[in-house]
Design an enzyme around this catalytic site. Structure first.
Site, PDB file in Angstrom:
ATOM      1  CB  SER A 139      -0.544   0.165   0.856  1.00 31.31           C
ATOM      2  OG  SER A 139      -1.502   1.575   1.440  1.00 31.31           O
ATOM      3  CE1 TYR A 152      -4.100  -2.178   5.234  1.00 37.17           C
ATOM      4  CE2 TYR A 152      -3.160  -0.035   4.258  1.00 37.17           C
ATOM      5  CZ  TYR A 152      -3.501  -1.563   4.356  1.00 37.17           C
ATOM      6  OH  TYR A 152      -3.744  -1.698   2.828  1.00 37.17           O
TER       7      TYR A 152
END
Length: 247
Positions: A139, A152
């Site tokens: 990401s 995350y």
């Protein structure tokens, strides 16, 4: 038809980006095993293409479940050419208040799940003797800090390092390992961001193209990493973020 006759396993393949990748792979001629805990409406796709789509219930945090997935793909279609280790979860929370349970859930699914799928698929590819492609999911948040994203972001940074180490270990065995790192997409968090006028006014200047990306635009990045167009790409993190400006 860049993936004609290829067999791909896509984890988290029944909704969101995983589903978009599965559908784009099918458009490119692949046969796809969609793995996830929940089928959602994947049976609609199975009915349309019964010979080229298989749903397999899978928990990527469970080594036995992952092995059963890869064994089922080989038993049904004879081989595994591509793995997209897409399954992942996100739990928001600042470092002083995120719960150990939420932290563990992200580590178990995102990092351990990616490792287990990568390892199992690689063993099958090595046994086949003619290589393969493994695509992990990172990401833009792996390298761009944001409040509340400690867990995350940490998992995605770990996935990128796992990808690069795996690439140098498996490359000589004909297996290319790369990561796809999407930016903000028009789904989930991206949808909430773009549809909230007040928030969008504060953030839109960080998007050099002036918009969030689409699931299909990210899925096309996965097609590139899975097909012969990327025959000399290994250990790379492909960012598909439209030139995201994020401090």
């Amino acid at each position: 038809m860049r993936l004609k006759d290829k067999v791909a396993v896509v984890t988290g393949g029944t909704r969101g980006l995983g589903r978009a990748i599965a559908e784009r792979f099918l458009d490119e001629g692949a046969t796809v095993v969609c793995a996830a805990r929940n089928p959602y409406d994947i049976e609609n796709l199975v009915r349309q293409l019964p010979d080229r789509v298989l749903y397999h219930e899978t928990d990527v945090t469970d080594p036995d479940s992952v092995e059963a997935l890869m064994d089922a793909a080989v038993a049904t279609y004879g081989r595994i050419d591509v793995l997209v280790a897409n399954a992942g979860v996100n739990r928001d929370g600042k470092v002083e208040r995120i719960s150990p349970e939420d932290w563990r859930a992200m580590m178990d699914t995102n990092v351990n799940g990616t490792f287990l799928c990568l390892q199992s698929a690689a063993r099958h590819m090595i046994a086949q003797g003619d290589g393969g492609r493994i695509i992990t999911l990172s990401s833009s948040m792996s390298s761009r800090v944001a409040i509340g994203a400690a867990g995350y972001s940490a998992t995605k940074a770990a996935i990128e390092t796992l990808t690069k180490v795996s690439a140098i270990e498996l490359g000589r065995k004909g297996i290319q390992v790369n990561a796809l790192a999407p930016g903000v997409l028009e789904d989930g968090m991206g949808r909430e961001l773009s549809q909230n006028q007040k928030v969008w006014e504060a953030y839109h200047h960080r998007f050099s193209l002036g918009r969030a990306g689409t699931l299909d635009e990210a899925a096309l990045g996965a097609v590139f990493l899975a097909c012969d167009d990327s025959s000399y790409v290994n250990g790379h993190v492909l960012e598909v973020n439209g030139g995201l400006l994020w401090a």
